[in-house]
Design an enzyme around this catalytic site. Structure first.
Site, short mmCIF file in Angstrom:
data_model
loop_
_atom_site.label_atom_id
_atom_site.label_comp_id
_atom_site.label_asym_id
_atom_site.label_seq_id
_atom_site.Cartn_x
_atom_site.Cartn_y
_atom_site.Cartn_z
CE LYS A 1 -4.36 -2.07 1.77
NZ LYS A 1 -3.65 -2.65 3.02
CB THR B 1 9.29 7.76 -2.00
OG1 THR B 1 10.23 8.52 -1.85
CG2 THR B 1 9.34 6.84 -0.90
O1 C5P Z 1 -8.91 -10.41 7.95
P1 C5P Z 1 -9.45 -9.05 6.29
O2 C5P Z 1 -10.25 -10.77 6.07
O3 C5P Z 1 -10.43 -8.24 7.01
O4 C5P Z 1 -8.68 -9.06 5.85
C1 C5P Z 1 -8.56 -8.17 4.68
C2 C5P Z 1 -7.24 -7.43 4.48
O5 C5P Z 1 -7.65 -7.00 3.45
C3 C5P Z 1 -6.52 -6.90 4.95
O6 C5P Z 1 -4.65 -7.59 5.04
C4 C5P Z 1 -6.65 -6.10 4.89
O7 C5P Z 1 -5.03 -5.23 5.36
C5 C5P Z 1 -6.46 -5.91 2.84
N1 C5P Z 1 -6.87 -5.03 2.51
C6 C5P Z 1 -8.06 -3.97 3.29
N2 C5P Z 1 -9.35 -3.41 3.03
C7 C5P Z 1 -8.61 -2.68 1.20
C8 C5P Z 1 -6.96 -3.33 1.22
C9 C5P Z 1 -6.69 -4.05 1.71
O8 C5P Z 1 -8.92 -5.29 4.48
N3 C5P Z 1 -8.70 -1.15 1.19
#
Ligand code: C5P
Length: 224
Positions: free
Chosen positions: A63, A70
């Protein structure tokens, strides 16, 4: 028929736990890729483990949210890892998206829209005056302009995003029931595919408790 695809979020700093997640989620019924986020990559053994992981679809969820130089330099710095997907926040700005895409090569660059843990109230708190749907649509247009390879949004917005973004759509915030933890914009797996998601991201509903049983529940829920 095409297999449903999910990325299992390996959100842990414990290598043994991550190894267990990988071995217990093998399935012939669905295609499973693995997502490694900030927690795992920043853990002592995380990066070395990833550098040796073979024959898996690997999604590194850094992310990125920074200035163009950077973001682009970070992509160059992880080129030794054989990864398939990498995330950048679309709110890094069009220049950062373009600069990063320019150097990402074979890695598919995924633009992250508004986090699935945010709702309209949270956006207002941050200072945005557009609602979730308007912002996600706006950012999907930016992702398209920057020629990104994929987008992350909630499965609630997939139909909307599809109007302006024609490549892969990846949706976290997936829940079987009302136990949503910190996620706000949640959808069931079945509904997410129905809405048009290409990949689901699932963490805790798969990795907490009995992992094998959870995968079987998912397969049953999808009627596979
Ligand atoms: O445990 P859970 O199903 O909530 O995990 C969702 C995963 O998706 C996490 O690793 C989180 O960092 C990632 N994520 C998210 N929402 C976003 C982008 C990534 O929940 N918009």
């Amino acid at each position: 028929m095409k297999k449903n695809k999910i990325f299992v979020a390996c959100d842990s700093s414990n290598i043994l736990k991550v190894k267990r997640i990988i071995s217990k989620t093998q399935s012939s019924k669905i295609k499973v890729g693995y997502k490694f986020g900030l927690e795992f990559i920043n853990s002592k053994d995380g990066r070395p483990f990833l550098s040796k992981l073979k024959n898996k679809t690997i999604f590194v969820d850094l992310k990125l949210h920074d200035i163009p130089n950077t973001c682009a330099s970070t992509v160059k710095a992880i080129k030794d890892l054989k990864i398939n997907y990498l995330t950048i926040h679309i709110s890094s700005g069009l220049e950062a998206l373009k600069a990063t895409k320019k150097v990402s090569g074979k890695i598919k660059l995924i633009g992250v829209t508004i986090l699935t843990s945010l709702d309209n109230k949270a956006l207002k708190d941050i200072g945005f005056n557009k609602d979730v749907k308007k912002l996600v649509l706006h950012q999907a247009r930016m992702a398209n302009k920057a020629k990104l390879d994929a987008i992350v949004c909630s499965a609630q917005e997939v139909k909307l995003v599809k109007k302006v973004f024609k490549k892969e759509i990846i949706t976290p915030g997936i829940r079987f029931n009302s136990k949503s933890n910190d996620q706000k914009r949640v959808v069931t797996p079945k509904q997410a595919y129905k809405n048009g998601s290409d990949w689901l991201v699932m963490g805790r509903p798969i990795t907490q408790g009995n992992i094998k049983k959870n995968i079987q529940n998912l397969i049953d829920h999808l009627g596979k």
